[in-house]
Every structure is written in structure tokens, then in C-alpha cells.
Write a protein that holds these residues in place. Sequence first.
Motif, PDB file in Angstrom:
ATOM      1  N   ILE A   2       0.848  -1.189   0.000  1.00 60.98           N
ATOM      2  CA  ILE A   2       0.000   0.000   0.000  1.00 60.98           C
ATOM      3  C   ILE A   2       0.883   1.238   0.000  1.00 60.98           C
ATOM      4  CG2 ILE A   2      -1.717   1.282   1.303  1.00 60.98           C
ATOM      5  CD1 ILE A   2      -2.687  -1.409   2.415  1.00 60.98           C
ATOM      6  N   GLN A   3       0.590   2.144  -0.924  1.00 55.83           N
ATOM      7  CA  GLN A   3       1.345   3.387  -0.983  1.00 55.83           C
ATOM      8  C   GLN A   3       0.681   4.461  -0.121  1.00 55.83           C
ATOM      9  OE1 GLN A   3       1.482   3.628  -5.411  1.00 55.83           O
ATOM     10  NE2 GLN A   3       3.641   4.072  -4.998  1.00 55.83           N
ATOM     11  N   THR A   4       1.497   5.288   0.479  1.00 53.50           N
ATOM     12  CA  THR A   4       0.988   6.391   1.285  1.00 53.50           C
ATOM     13  C   THR A   4       0.559   7.529   0.364  1.00 53.50           C
ATOM     14  OG1 THR A   4       3.107   7.535   1.470  1.00 53.50           O
ATOM     15  CG2 THR A   4       2.617   5.802   3.127  1.00 53.50           C
ATOM     16  N   PRO A   5      -0.248   8.447   0.879  1.00 53.24           N
ATOM     17  CA  PRO A   5      -0.595   9.611   0.061  1.00 53.24           C
ATOM     18  C   PRO A   5       0.641  10.354  -0.446  1.00 53.24           C
ATOM     19  CG  PRO A   5      -2.030   9.500   1.966  1.00 53.24           C
ATOM     20  CD  PRO A   5      -0.966   8.443   2.145  1.00 53.24           C
ATOM     21  N   ALA A   6       1.657  10.507   0.412  1.00 56.74           N
ATOM     22  CA  ALA A   6       2.875  11.214  -0.004  1.00 56.74           C
ATOM     23  C   ALA A   6       3.571  10.471  -1.149  1.00 56.74           C
ATOM     24  CB  ALA A   6       3.824  11.386   1.174  1.00 56.74           C
ATOM     25  N   GLU A   7       3.616   9.156  -1.066  1.00 58.09           N
ATOM     26  CA  GLU A   7       4.246   8.373  -2.134  1.00 58.09           C
ATOM     27  C   GLU A   7       3.481   8.506  -3.455  1.00 58.09           C
ATOM     28  OE1 GLU A   7       6.228   4.829   0.597  1.00 58.09           O
ATOM     29  OE2 GLU A   7       4.183   4.593  -0.166  1.00 58.09           O
ATOM     30  N   LEU A   8       2.199   8.812  -3.361  1.00 57.75           N
ATOM     31  CA  LEU A   8       1.374   8.991  -4.563  1.00 57.75           C
ATOM     32  C   LEU A   8       1.341  10.448  -5.034  1.00 57.75           C
ATOM     33  CD1 LEU A   8      -1.568   6.656  -3.540  1.00 57.75           C
ATOM     34  CD2 LEU A   8       0.146   6.232  -5.317  1.00 57.75           C
ATOM     35  N   GLY A   9       2.118  11.314  -4.373  1.00 56.69           N
ATOM     36  CA  GLY A   9       2.212  12.704  -4.804  1.00 56.69           C
ATOM     37  C   GLY A   9       1.276  13.668  -4.108  1.00 56.69           C
ATOM     38  N   TYR A  10       0.557  13.214  -3.097  1.00 52.45           N
ATOM     39  CA  TYR A  10      -0.321  14.108  -2.338  1.00 52.45           C
ATOM     40  C   TYR A  10       0.485  14.844  -1.276  1.00 52.45           C
ATOM     41  CZ  TYR A  10      -4.476  11.848  -4.286  1.00 52.45           C
ATOM     42  OH  TYR A  10      -5.447  11.371  -5.128  1.00 52.45           O
ATOM     43  N   ARG A  11      -0.001  16.004  -0.914  1.00 51.95           N
ATOM     44  CA  ARG A  11       0.600  16.755   0.181  1.00 51.95           C
ATOM     45  C   ARG A  11      -0.503  17.379   1.016  1.00 51.95           C
ATOM     46  NH1 ARG A  11       1.044  22.185  -0.077  1.00 51.95           N
ATOM     47  NH2 ARG A  11       0.144  23.162  -1.891  1.00 51.95           N
ATOM     48  N   HIS A  12      -0.183  17.635   2.271  1.00 48.57           N
ATOM     49  CA  HIS A  12      -1.128  18.301   3.169  1.00 48.57           C
ATOM     50  C   HIS A  12      -0.873  19.796   3.042  1.00 48.57           C
ATOM     51  CE1 HIS A  12      -2.737  18.837   7.534  1.00 48.57           C
ATOM     52  NE2 HIS A  12      -3.638  19.138   6.638  1.00 48.57           N
ATOM     53  N   PRO A  13      -1.805  20.538   2.467  1.00 53.41           N
ATOM     54  CA  PRO A  13      -1.558  21.971   2.259  1.00 53.41           C
ATOM     55  C   PRO A  13      -1.468  22.735   3.576  1.00 53.41           C
ATOM     56  CG  PRO A  13      -3.743  21.325   1.453  1.00 53.41           C
ATOM     57  CD  PRO A  13      -3.088  20.099   1.970  1.00 53.41           C
ATOM     58  N   ALA A  14      -0.803  23.850   3.495  1.00 60.30           N
ATOM     59  CA  ALA A  14      -0.706  24.724   4.663  1.00 60.30           C
ATOM     60  C   ALA A  14      -2.086  25.277   5.010  1.00 60.30           C
ATOM     61  CB  ALA A  14       0.267  25.863   4.384  1.00 60.30           C
ATOM     62  N   GLU A  15      -2.270  25.563   6.276  1.00 63.55           N
ATOM     63  CA  GLU A  15      -3.538  26.090   6.776  1.00 63.55           C
ATOM     64  C   GLU A  15      -3.996  27.336   6.034  1.00 63.55           C
ATOM     65  OE1 GLU A  15      -4.233  27.465  11.009  1.00 63.55           O
ATOM     66  OE2 GLU A  15      -3.522  25.418  11.291  1.00 63.55           O
ATOM     67  N   TRP A  16      -3.052  28.161   5.628  1.00 60.79           N
ATOM     68  CA  TRP A  16      -3.379  29.464   5.040  1.00 60.79           C
ATOM     69  C   TRP A  16      -3.561  29.406   3.522  1.00 60.79           C
ATOM     70  CZ3 TRP A  16       1.179  28.330   7.588  1.00 60.79           C
ATOM     71  CH2 TRP A  16       2.290  28.099   6.769  1.00 60.79           C
ATOM     72  N   GLU A  17      -3.342  28.239   2.919  1.00 61.04           N
ATOM     73  CA  GLU A  17      -3.525  28.130   1.467  1.00 61.04           C
ATOM     74  C   GLU A  17      -5.013  28.188   1.111  1.00 61.04           C
ATOM     75  OE1 GLU A  17      -1.264  25.143  -0.727  1.00 61.04           O
ATOM     76  OE2 GLU A  17      -0.021  24.877   1.062  1.00 61.04           O
ATOM     77  N   PRO A  18      -5.299  28.679  -0.103  1.00 62.24           N
ATOM     78  CA  PRO A  18      -6.707  28.690  -0.534  1.00 62.24           C
ATOM     79  C   PRO A  18      -7.297  27.277  -0.496  1.00 62.24           C
ATOM     80  CG  PRO A  18      -5.316  29.888  -2.083  1.00 62.24           C
ATOM     81  CD  PRO A  18      -4.398  29.200  -1.118  1.00 62.24           C
ATOM     82  N   HIS A  19      -8.547  27.211  -0.131  1.00 61.85           N
ATOM     83  CA  HIS A  19      -9.235  25.921  -0.125  1.00 61.85           C
ATOM     84  C   HIS A  19     -10.702  26.133  -0.508  1.00 61.85           C
ATOM     85  CE1 HIS A  19      -9.210  27.502   4.014  1.00 61.85           C
ATOM     86  NE2 HIS A  19     -10.437  27.021   4.106  1.00 61.85           N
ATOM     87  N   ALA A  20     -11.363  25.042  -0.854  1.00 60.35           N
ATOM     88  CA  ALA A  20     -12.716  25.133  -1.410  1.00 60.35           C
ATOM     89  C   ALA A  20     -13.769  25.477  -0.372  1.00 60.35           C
ATOM     90  CB  ALA A  20     -13.080  23.819  -2.107  1.00 60.35           C
ATOM     91  N   ALA A  21     -13.621  24.990   0.851  1.00 57.27           N
ATOM     92  CA  ALA A  21     -14.679  25.184   1.835  1.00 57.27           C
ATOM     93  C   ALA A  21     -14.147  24.976   3.248  1.00 57.27           C
ATOM     94  CB  ALA A  21     -15.820  24.192   1.581  1.00 57.27           C
ATOM     95  N   THR A  22     -14.879  25.514   4.191  1.00 58.89           N
ATOM     96  CA  THR A  22     -14.659  25.238   5.601  1.00 58.89           C
ATOM     97  C   THR A  22     -15.803  24.347   6.068  1.00 58.89           C
ATOM     98  OG1 THR A  22     -13.482  27.291   6.075  1.00 58.89           O
ATOM     99  CG2 THR A  22     -14.619  26.261   7.925  1.00 58.89           C
ATOM    100  N   TRP A  23     -15.446  23.287   6.809  1.00 62.80           N
ATOM    101  CA  TRP A  23     -16.435  22.355   7.352  1.00 62.80           C
ATOM    102  C   TRP A  23     -16.629  22.639   8.835  1.00 62.80           C
ATOM    103  CZ3 TRP A  23     -18.356  17.609   5.037  1.00 62.80           C
ATOM    104  CH2 TRP A  23     -18.010  17.470   3.700  1.00 62.80           C
TER     105      TRP A  23
END
Length: 161
Positions: A2-23
Amino acid sequence: MIQTPAELGYRHPAEWEPHAATWIGWPHNRTDWPGKLEPIHWVYGEIVRKIAPGELVRILVKSAATEARAQRVLRAVGVDLKRVEFLRLATNRGWTRDSGPIFVKKRDAAIVQFRFNAWAKYDDWKLDAKIPAFAARKLGCRIFNTDFVLEGGAIDTNGEG
């Protein structure tokens, strides 16, 4: 393997980066707000009023009645309800900061679901633990499951790994 998200090219964006919505989860558990639940609704209304002009606010509500009460508060404080999406999901409490979806991204978004146990403090947490999978289904995005407990609000990132 099983590959991790990081190994698949995903990253956890910084808190201050634009995002689609707040939950957020609309407060409903009286034991979380003893004697204060009604005023807390107005506080949440003000929070949504401040966020909604800049991005969509997705609000988890446990029922149609809860949604109607939330809408009344939001209208009263001047929220444009076109900037709010209500999602019905029964929860134990409204602390989505700790139990909600944690997004990672590359071209697309995915969710990492950590285990949630209500801070090992409360017995009623199993509904809250379902929030990330619910969000992944609603958004049609991939979900990565982990096998360790994490309070989502306990992590921070600069977006650089």
C-alpha cells in the motif's frame, strides 16, 4: 504494498492556502455547552458570517429541524445562504476540527481518515468517526485510512511536507 498519500504525490496543504470550503458541525450536544447551547448558536452564526463571503461553508446538521434552526440564526446575522451547504449527518458533537476530514491534494483532493476516539474522554464518538468517510462519499474523492488515533486540530503544516 500500500502506498501512502505522499508516495502517490499528495501533500497536506498549509492552513493558510486557498481551499474550497470550511467544514463545521452545528452545535447540538447540550452536554458540550451546559446552559449555553442557544447563545453558542449565535456565536457559530457569527463565525459563518465572517467565513462565508470568502468561501463556501459546509455545515453538518443532524436533522431537518437542526438545519431549519441553523438557517434561522444564519439569516438573522446576515449570512448569504447561497454560500452555505447543509449536509445531514448525525454526529455526537460538532468538533469537526478534531474529527472531520483532513484533506490532502495534488491535482485532485483526497481525504486522510485517522481514527477518532473523542480524546479517550467520551463514550459517544462513533458517529463523529464517520465524518471523513461521509465527506469523501459526498465529494466523490479518494480516502486513505490510517490505523492511528489523531485529533485533527493537533496537527499543523507549512505545506512543504
